[in-house]
Design an enzyme around this catalytic site. Sequence first.
Site, PDB file in Angstrom:
ATOM      1  N   LYS A  22       0.837  -1.208   0.000  1.00  0.00           N
ATOM      2  CA  LYS A  22       0.000   0.000   0.000  1.00  0.00           C
ATOM      3  C   LYS A  22       0.874   1.261   0.000  1.00  0.00           C
ATOM      4  CE  LYS A  22      -1.808   1.739   3.962  1.00  0.00           C
ATOM      5  NZ  LYS A  22      -1.515   3.184   4.109  1.00  0.00           N
ATOM      6  N   ASN A  23       1.892   1.265   0.849  1.00  0.00           N
ATOM      7  CA  ASN A  23       2.675   2.489   1.012  1.00  0.00           C
ATOM      8  C   ASN A  23       3.608   2.782  -0.162  1.00  0.00           C
ATOM      9  OD1 ASN A  23       1.376   2.933   3.370  1.00  0.00           O
ATOM     10  ND2 ASN A  23       3.139   2.593   4.713  1.00  0.00           N
ATOM     11  N   CYS A 126      -5.114  13.365  13.005  1.00  0.00           N
ATOM     12  CA  CYS A 126      -5.027  11.950  12.671  1.00  0.00           C
ATOM     13  C   CYS A 126      -4.972  11.190  13.983  1.00  0.00           C
ATOM     14  CB  CYS A 126      -3.767  11.723  11.859  1.00  0.00           C
ATOM     15  SG  CYS A 126      -3.290  10.027  11.726  1.00  0.00           S
ATOM     16  N   ARG A 131       0.953  14.768  13.270  1.00  0.00           N
ATOM     17  CA  ARG A 131       1.478  14.595  11.907  1.00  0.00           C
ATOM     18  C   ARG A 131       1.472  15.889  11.091  1.00  0.00           C
ATOM     19  NH1 ARG A 131      -0.677   8.825   9.697  1.00  0.00           N
ATOM     20  NH2 ARG A 131       1.345   8.624   8.738  1.00  0.00           N
ATOM     21  N   PRO A 132       2.354  16.813  11.447  1.00  0.00           N
ATOM     22  CA  PRO A 132       2.400  18.093  10.737  1.00  0.00           C
ATOM     23  C   PRO A 132       2.993  17.971   9.334  1.00  0.00           C
ATOM     24  CG  PRO A 132       4.159  17.967  12.365  1.00  0.00           C
ATOM     25  CD  PRO A 132       3.365  16.710  12.500  1.00  0.00           C
ATOM     26  N   VAL A 133       3.000  19.098   8.575  1.00  0.00           N
ATOM     27  CA  VAL A 133       3.550  19.064   7.209  1.00  0.00           C
ATOM     28  C   VAL A 133       4.679  20.090   7.048  1.00  0.00           C
ATOM     29  CG1 VAL A 133       1.479  18.143   6.080  1.00  0.00           C
ATOM     30  CG2 VAL A 133       1.730  20.617   6.361  1.00  0.00           C
ATOM     31  N   ASP A 134       5.264  20.492   8.187  1.00  0.00           N
ATOM     32  CA  ASP A 134       6.304  21.525   8.118  1.00  0.00           C
ATOM     33  C   ASP A 134       7.510  21.119   7.265  1.00  0.00           C
ATOM     34  OD1 ASP A 134       6.527  19.641  10.172  1.00  0.00           O
ATOM     35  OD2 ASP A 134       7.899  20.885  11.333  1.00  0.00           O
ATOM     36  N   LYS A 171      14.271  15.385  10.617  1.00  0.00           N
ATOM     37  CA  LYS A 171      13.900  14.060  11.108  1.00  0.00           C
ATOM     38  C   LYS A 171      13.512  13.250   9.872  1.00  0.00           C
ATOM     39  CE  LYS A 171      10.259  12.370  14.236  1.00  0.00           C
ATOM     40  NZ  LYS A 171       9.117  12.803  15.052  1.00  0.00           N
ATOM     41  N   VAL A 172      13.705  11.948   9.909  1.00  0.00           N
ATOM     42  CA  VAL A 172      13.372  11.139   8.728  1.00  0.00           C
ATOM     43  C   VAL A 172      11.864  11.182   8.480  1.00  0.00           C
ATOM     44  CG1 VAL A 172      13.274   8.794   7.802  1.00  0.00           C
ATOM     45  CG2 VAL A 172      15.339   9.593   8.966  1.00  0.00           C
ATOM     46  N   VAL A 174       9.078   9.767   5.579  1.00  0.00           N
ATOM     47  CA  VAL A 174       8.821   8.997   4.365  1.00  0.00           C
ATOM     48  C   VAL A 174       8.097   9.892   3.349  1.00  0.00           C
ATOM     49  CG1 VAL A 174       7.566   7.010   3.424  1.00  0.00           C
ATOM     50  CG2 VAL A 174       8.746   6.817   5.630  1.00  0.00           C
ATOM     51  N   ASP A 316       4.817   0.650  11.897  1.00  0.00           N
ATOM     52  CA  ASP A 316       3.585   0.050  11.390  1.00  0.00           C
ATOM     53  C   ASP A 316       3.416  -1.411  11.809  1.00  0.00           C
ATOM     54  OD1 ASP A 316       2.856   2.398  10.220  1.00  0.00           O
ATOM     55  OD2 ASP A 316       3.320   1.814   8.162  1.00  0.00           O
ATOM     56  N   ILE A 338       8.403   6.968  16.699  1.00  0.00           N
ATOM     57  CA  ILE A 338       8.050   7.695  15.469  1.00  0.00           C
ATOM     58  C   ILE A 338       6.826   8.599  15.666  1.00  0.00           C
ATOM     59  CG2 ILE A 338       7.528   7.494  12.987  1.00  0.00           C
ATOM     60  CD1 ILE A 338      10.230   6.265  13.621  1.00  0.00           C
ATOM     61  N   ARG A 408      -8.815  -0.282   4.594  1.00  0.00           N
ATOM     62  CA  ARG A 408      -7.919   0.726   4.025  1.00  0.00           C
ATOM     63  C   ARG A 408      -6.593   0.096   3.620  1.00  0.00           C
ATOM     64  NH1 ARG A 408      -6.155   4.744   7.848  1.00  0.00           N
ATOM     65  NH2 ARG A 408      -4.706   4.922   6.132  1.00  0.00           N
TER      66      ARG A 408
HETATM   67  C1  UD1 Z   1       4.508   6.935   6.270  1.00  0.00           C
HETATM   68  C2  UD1 Z   1       3.630   5.712   6.120  1.00  0.00           C
HETATM   69  C3  UD1 Z   1       3.100   5.258   7.473  1.00  0.00           C
HETATM   70  C4  UD1 Z   1       4.277   5.020   8.425  1.00  0.00           C
HETATM   71  C5  UD1 Z   1       5.187   6.244   8.469  1.00  0.00           C
HETATM   72  C6  UD1 Z   1       6.465   6.006   9.284  1.00  0.00           C
HETATM   73  C7  UD1 Z   1       2.616   5.915   3.942  1.00  0.00           C
HETATM   74  C8  UD1 Z   1       1.374   6.136   3.132  1.00  0.00           C
HETATM   75  N1  UD1 Z   1       2.499   6.041   5.261  1.00  0.00           N
HETATM   76  O1  UD1 Z   1       3.717   7.965   6.815  1.00  0.00           O
HETATM   77  O2  UD1 Z   1       2.372   4.046   7.279  1.00  0.00           O
HETATM   78  O3  UD1 Z   1       3.779   4.795   9.727  1.00  0.00           O
HETATM   79  O4  UD1 Z   1       5.595   6.616   7.136  1.00  0.00           O
HETATM   80  O5  UD1 Z   1       7.154   4.914   8.781  1.00  0.00           O
HETATM   81  O6  UD1 Z   1       3.652   5.617   3.402  1.00  0.00           O
HETATM   82  N2  UD1 Z   1       6.806  14.764  10.549  1.00  0.00           N
HETATM   83  C9  UD1 Z   1       6.902  16.089  10.896  1.00  0.00           C
HETATM   84  N3  UD1 Z   1       6.725  17.033   9.929  1.00  0.00           N
HETATM   85  C10 UD1 Z   1       6.463  16.708   8.634  1.00  0.00           C
HETATM   86  C11 UD1 Z   1       6.390  15.344   8.283  1.00  0.00           C
HETATM   87  C12 UD1 Z   1       6.567  14.378   9.262  1.00  0.00           C
HETATM   88  O7  UD1 Z   1       7.138  16.428  12.063  1.00  0.00           O
HETATM   89  O8  UD1 Z   1       6.317  17.621   7.791  1.00  0.00           O
HETATM   90  C13 UD1 Z   1       6.996  13.730  11.594  1.00  0.00           C
HETATM   91  C14 UD1 Z   1       5.740  12.899  11.853  1.00  0.00           C
HETATM   92  O9  UD1 Z   1       4.846  13.550  12.717  1.00  0.00           O
HETATM   93  C15 UD1 Z   1       6.328  11.649  12.441  1.00  0.00           C
HETATM   94  C16 UD1 Z   1       7.647  11.501  11.675  1.00  0.00           C
HETATM   95  O10 UD1 Z   1       7.931  12.781  11.140  1.00  0.00           O
HETATM   96  O11 UD1 Z   1       6.602  11.834  13.804  1.00  0.00           O
HETATM   97  C17 UD1 Z   1       7.655  10.474  10.581  1.00  0.00           C
HETATM   98  O12 UD1 Z   1       6.516  10.647   9.768  1.00  0.00           O
HETATM   99  P1  UD1 Z   1       6.523  10.322   8.207  1.00  0.00           P
HETATM  100  O13 UD1 Z   1       7.661   9.406   7.898  1.00  0.00           O
HETATM  101  O14 UD1 Z   1       6.447  11.601   7.469  1.00  0.00           O
HETATM  102  O15 UD1 Z   1       5.165   9.522   8.055  1.00  0.00           O
HETATM  103  P2  UD1 Z   1       4.238   9.474   6.778  1.00  0.00           P
HETATM  104  O16 UD1 Z   1       5.056   9.674   5.553  1.00  0.00           O
HETATM  105  O17 UD1 Z   1       3.042  10.324   6.982  1.00  0.00           O
END
Ligand code: UD1
Length: 429
Positions: A22-23, A126, A131-134, A171-172, A174, A316, A338, A408
Site C-alpha cells: 500500500k505504502n 489523525c 502529523r504536521p507538514v512543516d 527528522k526522517v 517517508v 507500522d 516515530i 484501508r
Molecule cells: C509513512 C507511512 C506510514 C508510516 C510512516 C512512518 C505511507 C502512506 N504512510 O507515513 O504508514 O507509519 O511513514 O514509517 O507511506 N513529521 C513532521 N513534519 C512533517 C512530516 C513528518 O514532524 O512535515 C513527523 C511525523 O509527525 C512523524 C515523523 O515525522 O513523527 C515520521 O513521519 P513520516 O515518515 O512523514 O510519516 P508518513 O510519511 O506520513
Amino acid sequence: MDKIKIVGGARLNGVIPVSGAKNAALPLMIASLLSEETLTLDNMPRLRDVQQLTHILSNHGVDYSVNGKRPGQDALTGQTVHLTAGSIVDTTAPYELVSKMRASFWVIGPLLARMRQARVSLPGGCAIGTRPVDFFIEALKDLGADIDIESGYVVAAARNGLVGGRIRFPKVSVGATHVVLMAASLARGETVIENAACEPEVVDVANCLIGMGAKIEGAGTPTIHIQGVEGLHGHRHSVIPDRIETGTYAMAVAMTGGDVMLEGARADLLESALDTLRQTGTEITETNSGLRVRRNGSGISPVDITTAPFPGFPTDLQAQFMALMTKAEGASRITETIFENRFMHVQELARLGAKISLDGQVATVEGVKTLTGAPVMATDLRASVSLVIAGLVADGETTVNRVYHLDRGFERLEEKLTRCGASIERVSG
Ligand code: UD1
C-alpha cells in the site's frame, strides 16, 4: 458498519499470498501526475486507500483504468492499473478529499513541479498524532516555491518552475522524501536530500521515476542526488510486496502457532522485524516462493523492541508485535519513537485481558496465559489488525468493530486467514 467476528483457538496452516505494498502503491499512483504519458502499475493491491486516491487523482484530470482478470489469475492476484495525466485540469486538492487520506497531500510535489502551482488542503488531525507538514513546506521552499497557508490550504507557486536545492530533513520523513523526489525530478538543476528516508517504498518510487526518465542516485541511503530533467515519459512498473502485511501475518502465525507460506514475501524488506520474531521462538525460512513462518509447540519468548526508521523495527508493526507479546512467557518493553500517540490499541488489548502499562512512549507488556474474546474497536489501521491477531488466540468470540480501517490497508484479510484455518468472518451491519 461491518464487523469482523473471530473465534479464537485455531492454528494457522497454509499459504497466504502477499499483496503489493500500500505504502508504495499510493506514491506511485501520485507519480503519474508527473507525466502526460501513461504509467502502468502491476501488482496493485485492492484497497480502500487506493480507491480513495483514484478519486483525488481523477479530480486533477488523471484517467484511470484497471485490467480485467486474465487466465490463471484469482481474486488475490494483484491488479494492473493504467494512469494517464494527459492534461492536468485542476491544481486544487480539496479538503473533502484530502481529509480522508493523509497521503493524498503528497500530490503537492508533482502538481507544483509540472504545473508550477498547487493548492492542497492541510490533511488535518489523525488518530496517531498531530502529523504536521512543516518538512514538506520547508523543502518545497528550498526548491524555490513561494508558500502561503490560506484558509486551511497550502498554496504553493513557483512562477518560473522549481529549481534544485539542498534539503536536510530535521527528522526522517517517508512522505516528505517521496514529495521531494517527485518535485526535484522536474526541477532545474541538482537537488540533494540529506537525512532522506531509506524505506523500501522510497526505493520503489525512485526506481519507477528512473524508469520514467528521472535521474536519481542514492535512493535507499540517507543522501539522495536528483538531477532535474525537462520531462518524464510513460513506464510500466511492478509494486513491491507489502512488508507490513508480511510482518502482520508472520506475527499472526507466531501467535497461533502453525506453518504458513507467505507467498511473494521478501525477507530483505523487513529483516529487523524477522530477527525480532526469530528471538520470540518463531522459525522463518526464505524459499523461492516467499517466506515460510512456523512456530510449533514452544512458548513465545518476550523481546523488547524500539520502533525506528528503516532498517529499524517499523512503527507500522508495533501494534501487531504488542498483540503477540500479550501472550509471551514474561515481560517485554515496547518503545514507540516515530509517532507520539500510537498506543491506541493498548486499551482495547486490555479488554481482551492483556496486561499492559504505559509510561509515555514506553509500554510494558506482561504476558498472560489466556486472552478472552470481547467486542473491541480501533481507530487506526495497524491497531485494528493487532486486535485481529489477539482475537485469533482469545478464548471465545472477539468482534472487531469499524472494519473500515482494516479495509484501508489489508486486502481480503478474512479470506486470507480463513484459507489457513482461522475462524474469522465479516458480518454486515
Ligand atoms: C509513512 C507511512 C506510514 C508510516 C510512516 C512512518 C505511507 C502512506 N504512510 O507515513 O504508514 O507509519 O511513514 O514509517 O507511506 N513529521 C513532521 N513534519 C512533517 C512530516 C513528518 O514532524 O512535515 C513527523 C511525523 O509527525 C512523524 C515523523 O515525522 O513523527 C515520521 O513521519 P513520516 O515518515 O512523514 O510519516 P508518513 O510519511 O506520513
